[in-house]
Write a protein that holds these residues in place. Structure first.
Motif, mmCIF file in Angstrom:
data_model
loop_
_atom_site.group_PDB
_atom_site.id
_atom_site.type_symbol
_atom_site.label_atom_id
_atom_site.label_comp_id
_atom_site.label_asym_id
_atom_site.label_seq_id
_atom_site.Cartn_x
_atom_site.Cartn_y
_atom_site.Cartn_z
ATOM 1 N N TRP A 18 -0.149 -4.701 -6.734
ATOM 2 C CA TRP A 18 -0.360 -4.598 -5.423
ATOM 3 C C TRP A 18 -1.804 -5.605 -5.045
ATOM 4 N N TYR A 19 -2.807 -5.453 -6.013
ATOM 5 C CA TYR A 19 -4.234 -6.336 -5.923
ATOM 6 C C TYR A 19 -3.879 -7.831 -5.770
ATOM 7 N N TYR A 52 0.834 -0.972 -0.088
ATOM 8 C CA TYR A 52 -0.169 -0.079 0.021
ATOM 9 C C TYR A 52 0.857 1.329 0.009
ATOM 10 N N CYS A 105 -11.218 -3.947 -1.768
ATOM 11 C CA CYS A 105 -10.241 -5.159 -2.445
ATOM 12 C C CYS A 105 -11.084 -6.325 -2.069
ATOM 13 N N ASN A 134 -8.819 -1.609 1.539
ATOM 14 C CA ASN A 134 -8.890 -2.725 1.556
ATOM 15 C C ASN A 134 -10.150 -3.433 1.422
ATOM 16 N N HIS A 167 -2.886 -7.195 -1.840
ATOM 17 C CA HIS A 167 -3.220 -5.766 -1.442
ATOM 18 C C HIS A 167 -2.635 -5.547 0.322
#
Length: 103
Positions: free
Chosen positions: A95-96, A35, A63, A60, A100
């Motif tokens: 990132w995902y 992050y 996500c 988050n 994440h």
């Protein structure tokens, strides 16, 4: 005597070869961004309309429920003005897909 001087000269001329720090696509220092690595993208492109997205917990949640994936990475209708460049998408996608992570 000449050979000894020549040998000393050759041995003293060795130097350490610096290996550059690896970089990944879009200038990332790691293939698994956190992050912290994507926070500036979110701050620049999302926080104008979604002030609470500056906090990791809020983004988050998106996500976890799939809306971040759907709206930002698949439909790409967020942000509405469509200013995310390819590198921003690459960083957010990595990132995902890498869970994440906060840090």
């Amino acid at each position: 005597m000449r050979y000894l001087i020549l040998l000393l000269f050759i041995v003293s001329c060795t130097h350490k070869v610096e290996t550059p720090e690896p970089t990944y696509s879009c200038g990332m220092k790691t293939p698994n961004p956190t992050y912290y690595d994507v926070k500036q993208i979110i701050k620049t492109n999302c926080v104008g309309c979604h002030q609470d997205y500056i906090m990791y917990d809020k983004i988050n949640e998106l996500c976890l429920d799939g809306s971040f994936y759907r709206r930002v990475l698949i439909l790409r209708d967020m942000p509405p003005n469509g200013v995310l460049d390819t590198c921003d998408i690459v960083k957010l996608r990595r990132w995902y897909y890498n869970g994440h992570q906060p840090n």
